[in-house]
Design a protein around this motif. Structure first.
Motif, mmCIF file in Angstrom:
data_model
loop_
_atom_site.group_PDB
_atom_site.id
_atom_site.type_symbol
_atom_site.label_atom_id
_atom_site.label_comp_id
_atom_site.label_asym_id
_atom_site.label_seq_id
_atom_site.Cartn_x
_atom_site.Cartn_y
_atom_site.Cartn_z
ATOM 1 N N ALA A 157 -19.034 5.177 -5.880
ATOM 2 C CA ALA A 157 -20.314 4.862 -6.772
ATOM 3 C C ALA A 157 -20.908 6.171 -7.221
ATOM 4 C CB ALA A 157 -21.309 4.216 -5.907
ATOM 5 N N LYS A 158 -21.032 7.340 -6.346
ATOM 6 C CA LYS A 158 -21.665 8.415 -7.135
ATOM 7 C C LYS A 158 -20.722 9.058 -7.964
ATOM 8 C CE LYS A 158 -24.156 9.625 -2.786
ATOM 9 N NZ LYS A 158 -24.243 10.563 -1.615
ATOM 10 N N THR A 159 -19.661 9.027 -7.946
ATOM 11 C CA THR A 159 -18.611 9.515 -8.939
ATOM 12 C C THR A 159 -18.755 8.731 -10.324
ATOM 13 O OG1 THR A 159 -16.895 10.404 -7.189
ATOM 14 C CG2 THR A 159 -16.041 10.117 -9.489
ATOM 15 N N ARG A 160 -18.944 7.361 -10.085
ATOM 16 C CA ARG A 160 -18.883 6.523 -11.334
ATOM 17 C C ARG A 160 -20.191 6.874 -12.095
ATOM 18 N NH1 ARG A 160 -22.002 2.386 -11.344
ATOM 19 N NH2 ARG A 160 -21.939 2.274 -9.351
ATOM 20 N N LEU A 188 -17.016 2.845 4.298
ATOM 21 C CA LEU A 188 -18.568 2.745 3.603
ATOM 22 C C LEU A 188 -18.669 4.141 2.876
ATOM 23 C CD1 LEU A 188 -20.343 0.461 6.256
ATOM 24 C CD2 LEU A 188 -19.388 -0.315 4.081
ATOM 25 N N GLU A 189 -18.361 5.295 3.495
ATOM 26 C CA GLU A 189 -18.570 6.217 2.867
ATOM 27 C C GLU A 189 -17.770 6.385 1.839
ATOM 28 O OE1 GLU A 189 -18.129 9.142 6.034
ATOM 29 O OE2 GLU A 189 -20.211 9.013 6.944
ATOM 30 N N LYS A 190 -16.507 5.999 1.760
ATOM 31 C CA LYS A 190 -15.671 6.166 0.462
ATOM 32 C C LYS A 190 -16.041 5.374 -0.573
ATOM 33 C CE LYS A 190 -11.080 5.133 -0.798
ATOM 34 N NZ LYS A 190 -10.560 6.333 -1.239
ATOM 35 N N LEU A 219 -13.488 -1.794 -4.761
ATOM 36 C CA LEU A 219 -11.890 -1.898 -4.772
ATOM 37 C C LEU A 219 -11.205 -0.650 -4.878
ATOM 38 C CD1 LEU A 219 -11.693 -4.970 -7.335
ATOM 39 C CD2 LEU A 219 -11.596 -4.949 -5.092
ATOM 40 N N GLU A 220 -11.689 0.555 -4.947
ATOM 41 C CA GLU A 220 -11.175 1.818 -5.130
ATOM 42 C C GLU A 220 -10.270 2.046 -3.677
ATOM 43 O OE1 GLU A 220 -12.903 6.209 -5.409
ATOM 44 O OE2 GLU A 220 -12.651 5.102 -7.426
ATOM 45 N N GLY A 221 -9.014 2.250 -4.057
ATOM 46 C CA GLY A 221 -8.285 2.639 -2.628
ATOM 47 C C GLY A 221 -8.012 1.331 -2.193
ATOM 48 N N MET A 222 -8.351 -0.055 -2.473
ATOM 49 C CA MET A 222 -7.861 -1.135 -1.784
ATOM 50 C C MET A 222 -6.532 -1.822 -2.132
ATOM 51 S SD MET A 222 -10.095 -4.827 -1.860
ATOM 52 C CE MET A 222 -11.615 -4.328 -0.529
ATOM 53 N N ALA A 255 0.919 -1.144 -0.096
ATOM 54 C CA ALA A 255 -0.106 0.040 -0.077
ATOM 55 C C ALA A 255 0.826 1.422 -0.101
ATOM 56 C CB ALA A 255 -0.885 0.017 1.193
ATOM 57 N N GLN A 256 0.492 2.191 -0.818
ATOM 58 C CA GLN A 256 1.222 3.312 -0.921
ATOM 59 C C GLN A 256 0.543 4.514 -0.197
ATOM 60 O OE1 GLN A 256 4.293 3.462 -2.372
ATOM 61 N NE2 GLN A 256 3.956 1.213 -2.396
ATOM 62 N N ASP A 257 -0.621 4.540 -0.088
ATOM 63 C CA ASP A 257 -1.513 5.605 0.780
ATOM 64 C C ASP A 257 -1.679 5.355 1.987
ATOM 65 O OD1 ASP A 257 -3.226 3.293 0.275
ATOM 66 O OD2 ASP A 257 -4.721 4.503 -0.599
ATOM 67 N N PRO A 258 -2.015 6.560 2.793
ATOM 68 C CA PRO A 258 -2.498 6.376 4.162
ATOM 69 C C PRO A 258 -3.652 5.544 4.323
ATOM 70 C CG PRO A 258 -1.881 8.704 3.430
ATOM 71 C CD PRO A 258 -2.121 7.874 2.359
ATOM 72 N N PRO A 259 -3.386 4.877 5.496
ATOM 73 C CA PRO A 259 -4.536 3.912 5.626
ATOM 74 C C PRO A 259 -5.920 4.522 6.087
ATOM 75 C CG PRO A 259 -2.992 3.762 7.601
ATOM 76 C CD PRO A 259 -2.436 4.599 6.511
ATOM 77 N N LEU A 260 -7.018 3.990 5.647
ATOM 78 C CA LEU A 260 -8.198 4.545 6.052
ATOM 79 C C LEU A 260 -8.720 3.662 7.197
ATOM 80 C CD1 LEU A 260 -10.139 6.843 5.127
ATOM 81 C CD2 LEU A 260 -11.583 5.122 3.674
#
Length: 693
Positions: A428-431, A421-423, A361-364, A256-261
């Motif tokens: 989904a809204k962006t898609r 869950l909010e992410k 899967l976004e950000g996973m 993982a390269q990004d900060p954890p959620l």
């Protein structure tokens, strides 16, 4: 009969002597791509993996704790482990030493019976023998039973070399040579091979970075296993050792390269299935037999604040870059469980579409591993798992465990899960927004390129003189057809009140028949792509009845033009027709006077009647009040509204863009309270006598 056969052979020149039978490892050398994928650098490094995987299988079985890999300066590669060592005793059926059998026969090894290995990577039993077949020289040293045993091969054939390297004199012979005595209890296997460049491309090399990545990956997947790499090829020797006790949870953090959620979630479980496989009976016949299998599932996953997805999958420590049935089960479980949880916490309401796999899967970053005996791969390169039951078992395990994680979190985890869950909902809204935009653009492009509406009554000229009358209703259209000048005046009827585009989406606007027709007919696009120079008409004239409904229709049309075709207004090319409100019919007109007098407002009517009375002229009572354009005949409509020599047009202008925008928002927007206040504030200015009650 024999004569006929001989004649056929003579006639075709093709007989049994033309048929070839490839013995032993000849098939591998003839078609190496079938076994290692290619004969370039990728195939060469695949040979290294085949030998390393055998060592890792020993580690998975609990017998090996250390693996050494050395890339020698002469191009050879050696791999050693401290496992049990390949058997050197004679195999009962072939009477060959075990190590020779493994290295010279395809589909021979300790991974078929399910006793020596319950889970392994090299399950085809061809790995070591393929490497042997494609090596100019291969040496094996086995530590077992208090001795070091030696055996060598040249292009798959056993024998002995009188000297170092693949060019040394070679004597073909079978059997294992017992070497020096070693410490009792010491075991292990060391394999060194020189690639055969009769097979491999001359520039085929083993890239250090690929080896490092694979060694690191394997150390993550087998906690506690120490893997050492030594590269002697450069002038300065490179060495590195890998060992990770945290397993795939630590691997996930590394990838993982990004900060954890959220914290890394660890999911594990197992399932059972039955597989029908051919098994040799006592007579040596293959008999289909139902065999009970156990499949272990181990998954580590975490969501980060970024948007990239990294999902790695493995079967018995072997990477499956193209995934397979185990990842299919993982994906299905994610989609099912996350959607259920989103509805449970009301982030998805009734009527909302489910989120998709890509949203989740976004950000996973996730590692999906399964271990099972004799997995079914699609091809020797083992890039795709084909065992169908893995799909079901992984699905069940991930569904059960992930649901428990969501439903029984700690205090800190509860906030993390909510953020995850909010992410997902945000993704989904962006898609959906992006898809809507694409659909709108496609619909818009199709709209602009399609044929003009059939109801358009077009004109002949296309220069700046041309005028498009947008006419309210079919009844007015019939009269307008006869009243117009077909040379430069076109007519487009609209039915009733069009959509209020100020509080509607672009998609709704494009779906509306009347709005779509107007955009098609004007022919200059809409929104940011509107090109005023491409407009098909020099003027757009709104022609509606002189009543409240007509005024409303003009407002709706102006809202459409302001929002999606504003350059037409800004360039002064939009007008409102001014039809008469009253008609006075004189009963005793004087010579030279028109019989009919038209008034365009109530005030003008009163002034005109006073003037006529002063002149002694009489008129038919009461003066006619036009309720719609359809009440006029063609001559009257032409004279009062359409003929440029007599008509009155009101040009629509924008003097202050910000004020115009706020006024459209106020009158036509979705916010009701400001509009209500505006109406109340202006109520005192209404002439109550004009209200029809």
């Amino acid at each position: 009969m024999s004569t006929a056969v001989e004649d056929a052979v003579d006639a075709t020149g093709y007989s049994a002597r033309h048929l070839s039978v490839l013995e032993g490892l000849e098939a591998v050398r003839k078609r190496p791509g079938m076994y290692i994928g290619s004969t370039d650098s990728r195939g060469l490094i695949h040979c290294l993996w085949e030998i390393v995987d055998n060592c890792v299988d020993e580690a998975l079985a609990g017998y090996c704790t250390h693996v050494d890999v050395v890339l020698h300066k002469d191009g050879s590669v050696s791999v050693g482990d401290n496992g049990r060592g390949i058997p050197v005793d004679l195999e009962p059926k072939t009477k060959l030493p075990g190590v020779e059998l493994v290295m010279t026969r395809l589909h021979a090894g300790g991974k078929f019976g399910g006793v020596s290995y319950t889970a392994s990577g090299g399950l085809h039993g061809v790995g070591a023998s393929v490497v042997n077949a494609l090596s100019a020289r291969l040496d094996v040293e086995v530590d077992r039973s208090g001795y070091t045993h030696h055996i060598s091969f040249r292009r798959g054939l056993p024998g002995t070399f009188d000297g170092a390297g693949p060019g040394a004199p070679f004597t073909k012979e079978s059997g294992v040579h017992k070497g020096k005595r070693i410490v009792k209890g010491k075991t292990g296997t060391r394999t060194r091979f020189w690639p055969d460049f009769q097979i491999f491309l001359k520039d085929a090399t083993i890239a250090l970075d690929l080896v490092l990545d694979r060694m690191r990956q394997t150390a993550f997947l087998v906690p506690g296993l120490e893997i050492s790499l030594r590269d002697e090829r450069p002038d300065e020797v490179f060495e590195e050792t890998f060992r990770y006790d945290g397993g795939i949870a630590e691997f996930t953090t590394f990838l993982a390269q990004d900060p954890p959620l959220c914290d890394t979630l660890r999911i594990g479980g197992q399932g059972h299935f039955t597989e029908t496989v051919p098994v040799l009976d006592d007579l040596g016949h293959l008999v289909p037999t139902d065999v009970a299998r156990e499949l272990d599932v181990d998954v580590a996953m975490r969501w980060g604040t970024g948007y990239d997805t990294k999902v790695r999958s493995f079967v018995n420590v072997i990477a499956t870059p193209k995934h397979g049935t185990h990842v299919q089960g993982f994906d299905r479980a994610l989609v099912k469980t996350v959607n259920e949880q989103l509805r449970a916490v009301k982030l998805l309401k009734n009527g909302d579409d489910n989120v998709t796999k890509d949203d989740i899967l976004e950000g996973m970053t996730a590692i999906v591993t399964v271990r099972l005996p004799e997995p079914q791969f699609e091809g020797q390169t083992k890039e795709i798992l084909g065992t169908s039951d893995a799909n079901r078992i992984v699905f069940n395990v991930v569904c059960r465990e992930l649901k428990a994680i969501f439903e029984n979190p700690g205090r800190a985890q509860k906030l993390q899960h909510r953020a995850v869950l909010e992410k997902i909902v945000g993704a989904a809204k962006t898609r959906i927004a992006a898809r809507t935009q694409r659909d709108n653009q496609r619909r818009k492009n199709a709209l602009e390129s399609s044929a003009l509406p059939a109801k358009l009554v077009d004109c002949r000229t296309t220069d700046d003189r041309s005028e498009l009358f947008i006419v309210e209703g079919d009844s007015a259209l019939g009269t307008a057809k006869m009243a117009r000048d077909s040379e430069f005046q076109a007519l487009l009827p609209i039915r009733g009140k069009i959509l209020n585009v100020q509080k509607s989406s672009v998609a709704d606007m494009l779906k509306n028949t009347e709005c779509a027709a107007i955009i098609q007919v004007v022919g200059a696009g809409s929104g940011r792509t509107f090109d005023v120079d491409s407009a098909r008409y020099g003027k757009i004239i709104l022609m509606a009845d002189a009543d409240v409904d007509g005024a409303h229709i003009r407002c709706l049309l102006l809202t459409l033009l302001h929002r999606y075709m504003r350059p037409m207004i800004e360039s002064g090319r939009v007008y409102a027709a001014v039809p008469p409100l009253h008609r006075i019919q004189l009963t005793n007109p004087k010579r030279g006077m028109d019989k009919y007098i038209y008034c365009y407002s109530d005030a003008e009517l009163r002034r005109k009647l006073v003037e006529l009375e002063r002149k002694g002229l009489r008129w038919k009572e009461p003066p006619q009040r036009y309720k719609g354009l359809g009440e006029m005949d063609a001559d009257q409509l032409a004279e009062t509204t359409m003929d440029p020599r007599h008509r009155t047009l009101r040009r629509i202008r924008i003097e202050d863009t910000e004020v115009a925008n706020s006024m459209f928002d106020l009158l036509m927007g979705s916010e009701v309270p400001p509009r209500r206040e505006f109406i109340i504030a202006g109520a005192a200015e209404i002439d109550e006598s004009r209200i029809d009650t």
